[in-house]
Design a protein around this motif. Structure first.
Motif, mmCIF file in Angstrom:
data_model
loop_
_atom_site.group_PDB
_atom_site.id
_atom_site.type_symbol
_atom_site.label_atom_id
_atom_site.label_comp_id
_atom_site.label_asym_id
_atom_site.label_seq_id
_atom_site.Cartn_x
_atom_site.Cartn_y
_atom_site.Cartn_z
ATOM 1 N N ASN A 106 -35.142 -34.579 -2.336
ATOM 2 C CA ASN A 106 -35.960 -33.361 -2.239
ATOM 3 C C ASN A 106 -35.811 -32.657 -0.888
ATOM 4 O OD1 ASN A 106 -37.391 -33.624 -4.871
ATOM 5 N ND2 ASN A 106 -38.145 -35.512 -3.937
ATOM 6 N N ASN A 107 -34.626 -32.762 -0.290
ATOM 7 C CA ASN A 107 -34.363 -32.117 1.012
ATOM 8 C C ASN A 107 -35.442 -32.457 2.035
ATOM 9 O OD1 ASN A 107 -31.993 -30.715 0.116
ATOM 10 N ND2 ASN A 107 -33.347 -29.315 -0.987
ATOM 11 N N SER A 108 -35.883 -33.698 2.026
ATOM 12 C CA SER A 108 -37.013 -34.102 2.863
ATOM 13 C C SER A 108 -36.656 -34.166 4.338
ATOM 14 C CB SER A 108 -37.521 -35.471 2.410
ATOM 15 O OG SER A 108 -37.890 -35.425 1.057
ATOM 16 N N ASN A 109 -37.619 -33.777 5.163
ATOM 17 C CA ASN A 109 -37.495 -33.870 6.614
ATOM 18 C C ASN A 109 -38.379 -35.027 7.079
ATOM 19 O OD1 ASN A 109 -37.280 -33.569 9.364
ATOM 20 N ND2 ASN A 109 -38.456 -31.662 9.460
ATOM 21 N N LEU A 110 -37.799 -36.201 7.210
ATOM 22 C CA LEU A 110 -38.582 -37.391 7.540
ATOM 23 C C LEU A 110 -39.114 -37.360 8.966
ATOM 24 C CD1 LEU A 110 -36.433 -40.036 5.688
ATOM 25 C CD2 LEU A 110 -38.763 -39.364 5.152
ATOM 26 N N SER A 111 -38.511 -36.578 9.826
ATOM 27 C CA SER A 111 -38.999 -36.478 11.209
ATOM 28 C C SER A 111 -40.308 -35.696 11.290
ATOM 29 C CB SER A 111 -37.942 -35.842 12.110
ATOM 30 O OG SER A 111 -37.651 -34.524 11.678
ATOM 31 N N ALA A 112 -40.677 -35.013 10.208
ATOM 32 C CA ALA A 112 -41.945 -34.268 10.195
ATOM 33 C C ALA A 112 -43.145 -35.200 10.037
ATOM 34 C CB ALA A 112 -41.934 -33.234 9.071
ATOM 35 N N TYR A 113 -42.907 -36.422 9.612
ATOM 36 C CA TYR A 113 -43.985 -37.397 9.443
ATOM 37 C C TYR A 113 -44.150 -38.192 10.736
ATOM 38 C CZ TYR A 113 -43.522 -36.351 4.478
ATOM 39 O OH TYR A 113 -43.464 -35.710 3.260
ATOM 40 N N LYS A 114 -45.374 -38.419 11.106
ATOM 41 C CA LYS A 114 -45.657 -39.135 12.355
ATOM 42 C C LYS A 114 -46.256 -40.520 12.123
ATOM 43 C CE LYS A 114 -44.200 -35.514 14.420
ATOM 44 N NZ LYS A 114 -42.785 -35.513 14.846
ATOM 45 N N THR A 115 -46.785 -40.748 10.935
ATOM 46 C CA THR A 115 -47.412 -42.032 10.620
ATOM 47 C C THR A 115 -46.765 -42.621 9.370
ATOM 48 O OG1 THR A 115 -49.143 -40.993 9.288
ATOM 49 C CG2 THR A 115 -49.619 -41.330 11.645
ATOM 50 N N PHE A 116 -47.062 -43.874 9.103
ATOM 51 C CA PHE A 116 -46.551 -44.548 7.911
ATOM 52 C C PHE A 116 -47.480 -45.701 7.552
ATOM 53 C CE2 PHE A 116 -45.209 -47.417 11.169
ATOM 54 C CZ PHE A 116 -45.095 -48.674 10.576
ATOM 55 N N ARG A 117 -47.342 -46.176 6.328
ATOM 56 C CA ARG A 117 -47.993 -47.425 5.930
ATOM 57 C C ARG A 117 -47.074 -48.137 4.954
ATOM 58 N NH1 ARG A 117 -50.838 -47.296 1.004
ATOM 59 N NH2 ARG A 117 -50.928 -45.253 0.001
ATOM 60 N N ILE A 118 -47.127 -49.461 4.993
ATOM 61 C CA ILE A 118 -46.279 -50.279 4.130
ATOM 62 C C ILE A 118 -47.101 -50.747 2.936
ATOM 63 C CG2 ILE A 118 -44.896 -52.391 4.001
ATOM 64 C CD1 ILE A 118 -44.431 -52.079 7.042
ATOM 65 N N VAL A 119 -46.512 -50.686 1.764
ATOM 66 C CA VAL A 119 -47.210 -51.117 0.553
ATOM 67 C C VAL A 119 -47.780 -52.516 0.750
ATOM 68 C CG1 VAL A 119 -45.090 -52.020 -0.514
ATOM 69 C CG2 VAL A 119 -47.033 -51.356 -1.959
ATOM 70 N N ALA A 120 -49.002 -52.720 0.297
ATOM 71 C CA ALA A 120 -49.669 -54.021 0.407
ATOM 72 C C ALA A 120 -49.805 -54.632 -0.983
ATOM 73 C CB ALA A 120 -51.050 -53.851 1.045
ATOM 74 N N PRO A 121 -49.768 -55.955 -1.082
ATOM 75 C CA PRO A 121 -49.855 -56.608 -2.393
ATOM 76 C C PRO A 121 -51.011 -56.137 -3.275
ATOM 77 C CG PRO A 121 -49.211 -58.196 -0.736
ATOM 78 C CD PRO A 121 -49.505 -56.914 0.002
ATOM 79 N N PRO A 122 -52.209 -55.851 -2.739
ATOM 80 C CA PRO A 122 -53.289 -55.392 -3.630
ATOM 81 C C PRO A 122 -52.996 -54.066 -4.342
ATOM 82 C CG PRO A 122 -54.181 -56.159 -1.542
ATOM 83 C CD PRO A 122 -52.700 -56.086 -1.373
ATOM 84 N N GLU A 123 -52.022 -53.295 -3.828
ATOM 85 C CA GLU A 123 -51.682 -52.011 -4.444
ATOM 86 C C GLU A 123 -50.788 -52.190 -5.670
ATOM 87 O OE1 GLU A 123 -51.182 -48.606 -1.391
ATOM 88 O OE2 GLU A 123 -50.449 -50.409 -0.372
ATOM 89 N N GLY A 124 -50.240 -53.359 -5.842
ATOM 90 C CA GLY A 124 -49.357 -53.617 -6.967
ATOM 91 C C GLY A 124 -49.210 -55.105 -7.156
ATOM 92 N N SER A 125 -47.980 -55.590 -7.171
ATOM 93 C CA SER A 125 -47.751 -57.024 -7.261
ATOM 94 C C SER A 125 -46.405 -57.362 -6.632
ATOM 95 C CB SER A 125 -47.779 -57.491 -8.718
ATOM 96 O OG SER A 125 -46.813 -56.798 -9.483
ATOM 97 N N LEU A 126 -46.263 -58.585 -6.181
ATOM 98 C CA LEU A 126 -45.026 -59.030 -5.564
ATOM 99 C C LEU A 126 -43.939 -59.156 -6.627
ATOM 100 C CD1 LEU A 126 -46.260 -61.856 -3.147
ATOM 101 C CD2 LEU A 126 -45.674 -59.497 -2.553
ATOM 102 N N PRO A 127 -42.697 -58.800 -6.274
ATOM 103 C CA PRO A 127 -41.596 -59.007 -7.225
ATOM 104 C C PRO A 127 -41.442 -60.484 -7.569
ATOM 105 C CG PRO A 127 -40.914 -57.571 -5.421
ATOM 106 C CD PRO A 127 -42.258 -58.134 -5.044
#
Length: 202
Positions: A31-52
């Motif tokens: 989607n022609n994304s500009n990743l440098s425009a983002y300043k924060t991030f979060r990593i998916v946590a197990p409660p949001e889904g399930s482990l492979p």
């Protein structure tokens, strides 16, 4: 003579890099994304889904720690309410040649597709319209990272590295090896390392 020495050094460099057990098998911006425009991030946590399948909490924490380090070294700040989600997937099926596109809203794990921790169908429809199906990358032990804008429900970037499983075994590599694999995962990431984290010239 100088040209010969430079050429030899280049060949030696290629040989040493080819000995790495990790290979970048995909790096795509969507989607022609500009990743440098983002300043924060979060990593998916197990409660949001399930482990492979096959992944335990220790391995998850090792992978998350390695991803966190790479994101921080690029200037991102971890935040629980960040719109930028780092989703993690793992493929454990051998010899998958093609991953056909699925219809919008469809989500299933049958051993063929990467098993994403955060259910991909929650942002799949927007992603599907612009997705390029990449063939031949979903081999056994391939770790995939996908960055998603959760406010807009669109995928921004994905990268895959092989292999994080021990050769001929279903055991995951150790913390040090996973950190090395994740460095390869980020090797073509659009946002570069901050100057203080660049390798020092010899």
């Amino acid at each position: 003579m100088k040209k010969i020495i430079i050429t030899l050094l280049g060949i030696l460099g290629l040989l040493s890099s080819s000995c790495s057990p990790y290979t970048l098998v995909n790096s795509s911006v969507y989607n022609n994304s500009n990743l440098s425009a983002y300043k924060t991030f979060r990593i998916v946590a197990p409660p949001e889904g399930s482990l492979p399948p096959g992944m335990n909490m220790v391995t998850y924490y090792n992978i998350a720690a390695a991803i966190r380090e790479q994101m921080v070294e690029r200037g991102y700040v971890e935040s629980a309410d960040s719109p930028l989600l780092v989703n993690i997937a793992l493929t454990i099926q051998k010899e998958i040649e093609t991953a056909p596109a699925l219809p919008p809203g469809y989500y299933a794990y049958n051993g063929m597709y990467p098993y994403y921790m955060y259910p991909r169908n929650l942002y799949w429809q927007s992603y599907y319209a612009n997705a390029k199906v990449i063939t031949g990358i979903y081999r056994e032990g391939v770790l995939t990272m996908e960055l998603v804008d959760m406010d807009r429900k669109i995928a921004l970037y994905s990268s895959s590295v092989s292999t994080i499983l021990q050769p001929g075994d279903s055991q995951f590599r150790n913390l040090t090896e996973i950190a090395q694999a994740v460095k390869v995962l980020f090797s073509e990431f659009p946002v570069k390392l901050l100057p203080q984290y660049l390798p020092k010239k010899q």
